[in-house]
Design an enzyme around this catalytic site. Structure first.
Site, PDB file in Angstrom:
ATOM      1  N   SER A 150       0.803  -1.226   0.000  1.00 32.12           N
ATOM      2  CA  SER A 150       0.000   0.000   0.000  1.00 32.12           C
ATOM      3  C   SER A 150       0.834   1.272   0.000  1.00 32.12           C
ATOM      4  O   SER A 150       0.322   2.334  -0.334  1.00 32.12           O
ATOM      5  CB  SER A 150      -0.951   0.012   1.202  1.00 32.12           C
ATOM      6  OG  SER A 150      -0.221   0.151   2.414  1.00 32.12           O
ATOM      7  N   LYS A 181       0.525   4.519   6.703  1.00 28.84           N
ATOM      8  CA  LYS A 181      -0.218   5.378   5.780  1.00 28.84           C
ATOM      9  C   LYS A 181       0.362   6.793   5.824  1.00 28.84           C
ATOM     10  O   LYS A 181       1.139   7.133   6.707  1.00 28.84           O
ATOM     11  CB  LYS A 181      -1.708   5.421   6.160  1.00 28.84           C
ATOM     12  CG  LYS A 181      -2.439   4.094   5.970  1.00 28.84           C
ATOM     13  CD  LYS A 181      -2.594   3.718   4.508  1.00 28.84           C
ATOM     14  CE  LYS A 181      -3.325   2.388   4.342  1.00 28.84           C
ATOM     15  NZ  LYS A 181      -2.446   1.237   4.589  1.00 28.84           N
TER      16      LYS A 181
END
Length: 228
Positions: A43, A86
């Site tokens: 990710s 993230k």
């Protein structure tokens, strides 16, 4: 000799205390202030690849800023306790929208201004899960987080129906650091502390030896009487 022994003893104490302060202080900071994690997904590619190890500074979510890469724990959303990596796109009060333009020309906007994201994989700002355009206001005390690989990142876009997909600041565990300077400095302090403790032990032994020699009886020369 006794003066030399005292000086060596004092030096042993000073050097030993300095070594303990450096060593234990470095260990304490490494335990409390730093952490490490291994990237387990794609990710955040190309910034972080699966298997990469990340060092992070333990920090409160209220201290992170837009653009920071953070590690968080959100088991209620991800179903596991492991840390997730993230990037912070919006903080409390920000309006985050996607997207202006199309393809590699697309840009996420924060408070109406397109942001540059040179870290994106393929330069795609809006890809991923077929998620349509969004326009959310980030609640106070929360953060809007996206992955750098927008085509393969389960981030705020996957939870838009729950407070605009934002994550609570309390879920943040730390801020990723690309610099190895701090871990290297801490490691150096720990090693230097260990060396100084060993030096202090040596000085202490030397002081004891000197003191023993200083207390040893001095042989008296025989009193020879020569005939008159």
């Amino acid at each position: 000799m006794s003066g030399a022994g005292r000086r060596l003893g004092v030096a042993a104490v000073v050097v030993g205390l300095l070594g303990l302060v450096l060593g234990l202080g470095g260990l304490a900071y490494a335990r409390v202030g730093l952490g490490g994690a291994v990237v387990s997904s794609e990710s955040m590619t190309p910034t972080y690849e699966p298997g990469d190890r990340i060092f992070y500074e333990r920090t409160d979510g209220s201290e992170v800023r837009r653009g920071d890469v953070v590690l968080l724990s959100a088991p209620d959303r991800y179903g596991f306790d492991a840390l997730v990596v993230k990037r912070v796109i919006g903080v409390g009060g920000d309006r985050v929208a996607c997207c202006t333009g199309t393809g590699t020309a697309a840009r996420v906007t924060v408070n109406g201004k397109p942001i540059e994201e040179p870290y994106l994989k393929g330069g795609e700002a809006g890809d991923g899960f077929g998620i349509p355009a969004y326009d959310v206001r980030v609640p106070e005390g929360r953060l809007f987080l996206l992955g750098d690989n927008r085509g393969n990142a389960r981030d705020s876009r996957a939870f838009l129906d729950d407070r605009g997909g934002s994550f609570a600041e309390s879920e943040i565990r730390g801020r990723a650091s690309d610099s190895y300077a701090v871990p290297a400095l801490i490691g150096t302090a720990i090693m230097l502390g260990a060396v100084l403790v060993l030096v202090a032990v040596g000085l202490g032994i030397a002081a004891r030896v000197v003191r023993r020699r200083g207390r040893a009886p001095v042989p008296v020369a025989p009193n020879w009487h020569l005939p008159a």
